[in-house]
Design a protein around this motif. Structure first.
Motif, mmCIF file in Angstrom:
data_model
loop_
_atom_site.group_PDB
_atom_site.id
_atom_site.type_symbol
_atom_site.label_atom_id
_atom_site.label_comp_id
_atom_site.label_asym_id
_atom_site.label_seq_id
_atom_site.Cartn_x
_atom_site.Cartn_y
_atom_site.Cartn_z
ATOM 1 N N GLU A 1 60.594 14.294 94.320
ATOM 2 C CA GLU A 1 61.756 12.959 94.103
ATOM 3 C C GLU A 1 60.672 11.398 94.016
ATOM 4 O OE1 GLU A 1 63.500 16.472 95.922
ATOM 5 O OE2 GLU A 1 61.714 15.710 95.958
ATOM 6 N N VAL A 2 60.125 11.359 95.257
ATOM 7 C CA VAL A 2 59.811 9.851 95.223
ATOM 8 C C VAL A 2 58.509 9.068 94.326
ATOM 9 C CG1 VAL A 2 58.060 8.647 97.227
ATOM 10 C CG2 VAL A 2 60.304 10.472 97.942
ATOM 11 N N ARG A 3 58.154 10.359 93.803
ATOM 12 C CA ARG A 3 57.104 10.134 92.435
ATOM 13 C C ARG A 3 57.874 9.529 91.572
ATOM 14 N NH1 ARG A 3 52.506 13.934 90.493
ATOM 15 N NH2 ARG A 3 54.631 15.318 89.125
ATOM 16 N N GLU A 4 59.195 10.359 91.221
ATOM 17 C CA GLU A 4 59.700 9.997 89.936
ATOM 18 C C GLU A 4 60.599 8.421 89.956
ATOM 19 O OE1 GLU A 4 59.951 11.216 87.081
ATOM 20 O OE2 GLU A 4 58.709 12.314 87.787
ATOM 21 N N ALA A 5 61.257 7.965 91.574
ATOM 22 C CA ALA A 5 61.209 6.831 91.651
ATOM 23 C C ALA A 5 60.771 5.669 91.748
ATOM 24 C CB ALA A 5 62.848 7.725 93.463
ATOM 25 N N LEU A 6 59.486 6.228 92.199
ATOM 26 C CA LEU A 6 58.470 4.847 92.537
ATOM 27 C C LEU A 6 58.310 4.218 90.869
ATOM 28 C CD1 LEU A 6 56.402 5.347 95.279
ATOM 29 C CD2 LEU A 6 58.304 4.239 94.999
ATOM 30 N N LYS A 7 58.034 5.537 90.155
ATOM 31 C CA LYS A 7 57.964 5.762 88.451
ATOM 32 C C LYS A 7 59.134 4.782 87.282
ATOM 33 C CE LYS A 7 54.941 7.634 85.864
ATOM 34 N NZ LYS A 7 53.605 6.419 85.588
ATOM 35 N N GLU B 1 62.361 3.098 100.320
ATOM 36 C CA GLU B 1 63.186 3.151 101.429
ATOM 37 C C GLU B 1 64.490 4.386 100.892
ATOM 38 O OE1 GLU B 1 62.865 -1.484 101.831
ATOM 39 O OE2 GLU B 1 61.591 -1.535 103.433
ATOM 40 N N GLU B 2 64.599 3.320 100.057
ATOM 41 C CA GLU B 2 65.916 3.967 99.050
ATOM 42 C C GLU B 2 65.732 4.869 98.814
ATOM 43 O OE1 GLU B 2 67.105 1.679 95.696
ATOM 44 O OE2 GLU B 2 67.666 -0.256 97.563
ATOM 45 N N ILE B 3 64.923 5.982 98.368
ATOM 46 C CA ILE B 3 64.942 7.004 98.214
ATOM 47 C C ILE B 3 64.645 8.306 99.322
ATOM 48 C CG2 ILE B 3 62.034 7.183 97.902
ATOM 49 C CD1 ILE B 3 64.448 9.528 96.100
ATOM 50 N N TYR B 4 63.835 7.424 101.054
ATOM 51 C CA TYR B 4 63.660 8.563 101.718
ATOM 52 C C TYR B 4 64.550 8.665 102.521
ATOM 53 C CZ TYR B 4 58.647 9.086 101.508
ATOM 54 O OH TYR B 4 57.514 10.219 101.133
ATOM 55 N N GLN B 5 65.753 7.183 102.822
ATOM 56 C CA GLN B 5 67.095 7.303 102.891
ATOM 57 C C GLN B 5 68.597 8.500 102.720
ATOM 58 O OE1 GLN B 5 69.047 3.587 102.826
ATOM 59 N NE2 GLN B 5 70.665 4.443 104.517
ATOM 60 N N ASN B 6 67.722 8.875 101.100
ATOM 61 C CA ASN B 6 68.288 9.702 100.759
ATOM 62 C C ASN B 6 68.179 11.111 100.632
ATOM 63 O OD1 ASN B 6 69.779 7.754 99.250
ATOM 64 N ND2 ASN B 6 68.613 7.523 97.542
ATOM 65 N N ILE B 7 66.689 10.954 100.978
ATOM 66 C CA ILE B 7 66.248 12.020 101.620
ATOM 67 C C ILE B 7 66.789 12.831 102.944
ATOM 68 C CG2 ILE B 7 63.467 13.442 102.209
ATOM 69 C CD1 ILE B 7 62.578 11.391 100.021
ATOM 70 N N GLY B 8 67.097 11.466 103.825
ATOM 71 C CA GLY B 8 66.806 11.665 105.016
ATOM 72 C C GLY B 8 65.923 12.119 106.091
ATOM 73 N N LEU B 9 64.440 11.196 105.844
ATOM 74 C CA LEU B 9 63.290 11.057 106.656
ATOM 75 C C LEU B 9 62.805 9.720 106.836
ATOM 76 C CD1 LEU B 9 60.957 12.711 107.610
ATOM 77 C CD2 LEU B 9 60.111 12.627 105.046
ATOM 78 N N GLY B 10 62.839 9.581 107.381
ATOM 79 C CA GLY B 10 61.909 8.192 108.012
ATOM 80 C C GLY B 10 60.783 7.988 107.057
ATOM 81 N N VAL B 11 60.800 6.864 107.547
ATOM 82 C CA VAL B 11 59.560 5.981 106.475
ATOM 83 C C VAL B 11 58.985 4.599 106.764
ATOM 84 C CG1 VAL B 11 59.916 5.310 104.599
ATOM 85 C CG2 VAL B 11 58.609 6.392 104.495
ATOM 86 N N ASP B 12 57.925 4.515 107.174
ATOM 87 C CA ASP B 12 57.496 2.979 107.101
ATOM 88 C C ASP B 12 56.354 2.527 106.224
ATOM 89 O OD1 ASP B 12 57.811 3.027 110.474
ATOM 90 O OD2 ASP B 12 55.853 3.654 110.321
ATOM 91 N N VAL B 13 56.789 1.654 105.017
ATOM 92 C CA VAL B 13 56.249 0.663 104.128
ATOM 93 C C VAL B 13 55.785 -0.169 104.225
ATOM 94 C CG1 VAL B 13 57.487 0.157 101.919
ATOM 95 C CG2 VAL B 13 58.469 1.828 103.310
ATOM 96 N N TYR B 14 54.683 -0.425 103.476
ATOM 97 C CA TYR B 14 53.912 -1.385 103.575
ATOM 98 C C TYR B 14 53.832 -1.896 102.248
ATOM 99 C CZ TYR B 14 53.096 1.034 107.784
ATOM 100 O OH TYR B 14 53.837 1.194 109.532
ATOM 101 N N TYR B 15 53.213 -3.050 101.658
ATOM 102 C CA TYR B 15 52.666 -3.594 100.434
ATOM 103 C C TYR B 15 51.340 -4.708 100.439
ATOM 104 C CZ TYR B 15 55.858 -6.856 100.926
ATOM 105 O OH TYR B 15 57.008 -8.251 101.393
ATOM 106 N N SER B 16 50.831 -4.432 99.884
ATOM 107 C CA SER B 16 49.059 -4.888 100.224
ATOM 108 C C SER B 16 48.703 -5.230 99.143
ATOM 109 C CB SER B 16 48.812 -4.453 101.721
ATOM 110 O OG SER B 16 47.079 -4.871 101.499
ATOM 111 N N ALA B 17 47.710 -6.747 99.098
ATOM 112 C CA ALA B 17 46.664 -6.905 98.372
ATOM 113 C C ALA B 17 45.402 -5.464 98.092
ATOM 114 C CB ALA B 17 46.869 -8.151 98.140
ATOM 115 N N ILE B 18 44.886 -5.328 97.451
ATOM 116 C CA ILE B 18 43.706 -5.144 97.679
ATOM 117 C C ILE B 18 42.485 -5.390 98.647
ATOM 118 C CG2 ILE B 18 41.501 -3.042 96.443
ATOM 119 C CD1 ILE B 18 44.638 -2.401 96.427
#
Length: 312
Positions: A243-249, A283-300
């Motif tokens: 589900e997460v993979r489809e949402a991110l794509k 963050e939205e998809i994990y909220q729907n799943i009901g699982l907490g998540v820490d999200v980070y975005y970064s350059a290489i």
């Protein structure tokens, strides 16, 4: 020199199609190690912060000390050092936590000695520490943490590590769901034998991914982010993986995969803004799943580990 403090970045290993041979470093977070010179020979771990009391203090078990001891054995002199570790990475997260500790320790200790080793020559000592921590001396976390950027481990006998080109606009989004996945469990589900068909597919994807990096062809990178060796077996251990993979794509990710042995997931994208959008979608998809998540975005991170402070 009385002490040196160094930083080593988090890493993503495997990178979908590059099981055990590809890895890259990220800017978002990492570990800090300060090494102090002392007159009496021998190593001692004097402090560990932010590990929840889980990491060993024994010199023969602590990855920082194991890495430095391997270097000193090669250096050929009995030298005294105290080690202070501050964790910036969660343990068992699939973000190269043990690798970052070992690499930061080596970079600090090497500077304390006056930099007798070139950066790439520290890698075998970091691999020794990884073996002590994980039971296997893989380089796909320690190499990018030490050297920065994307790294290909072509062979171990002899060790042959190649830094790859990094497109300027390539970004990473990391998702660390709030549950623990043991590396031993992730390893146990893998198959010992690989069908010829899958080997051929995986080889093509690795070649396509590396070519995509050099050509800065984001579509080729996206098409090549397919793992047929490890991901199909490990995905079932990670709640909501598909589900997460489809949402991110749908949010514009070039592709998504498991970082190391998990449970952290990573997504690559073109541009910082797209990476932020992917983080929001996660963050939205994990909220729907009901699982907490820490999200980070970064350059290489193309710099790798580096010295932060020197006290003379």
């Amino acid at each position: 020199m009385k002490s040196v403090k160094a930083f080593a970045p988090a890493t993503v290993a495997n990178v979908s199609c590059g099981f055990d041979i590809l890895g890259f470093a990220i800017d978002a977070m990492g570990d800090y190690v300060e090494v102090f010179r002392k007159e009496e020979p021998g190593l001692k771990v004097i402090s560990i912060e932010d590990d929840g009391g889980k990491l060993p203090w024994e010199v023969e078990k602590n990855t920082c000390a194991v890495a430095i001891q391997a270097m000193l054995d090669d250096y050929g002199q009995e030298i005294g050092m105290d080690i202070a570790l501050k964790k910036g990475l969660p343990l068992g997260s699939g973000m190269g936590s043990s690798a970052a500790s070992a690499v930061a320790a080596l970079v600090a200790a090497n500077r304390l000695l006056g930099d007798p080793y070139e950066r790439k020559d520290l890698l075998p000592f970091a691999i020794v520490a990884e073996k002590a921590a994980c039971g296997a001396g893989h380089a796909d976390n320690v190499a990018p943490s030490l050297l920065g950027g994307f790294v290909l481990i072509r062979d171990y006998h002899p060790l042959d590590v190649i830094k790859l080109h990094v497109p300027d606009s390539l970004y990473c989004t990391l998702l660390h769901p709030h549950f623990q996945l043991n590396t031993s469990d992730s390893r146990s589900v893998l198959r010992d034998a690989i069908p010829l068909k899958h080997s051929t597919i995986q080889s093509g994807n690795v070649a396509g991914f590396v070519s995509g990096l050099y050509q800065e062809d984001y579509e080729l990178i996206s098409r090549s982010m397919r793992d047929v060796i490890a991901e199909p077996y490990r995905a079932v251990l990670i709640p909501g993986f598909y589900e997460v993979r489809e949402a991110l794509k749908a949010a514009g990710a070039l592709g998504m995969g498991i970082s190391g042995s998990g449970p952290t997931l990573f997504a690559l994208s073109k541009g910082a803004e797209k990476s932020k959008e992917i983080a929001k979608a996660a963050e939205e998809i994990y909220q729907n799943i009901g699982l907490g998540v820490d999200v980070y975005y970064s350059a290489i991170n193309t710099r790798g580990a580096y010295v932060l402070e020197e006290n003379k």
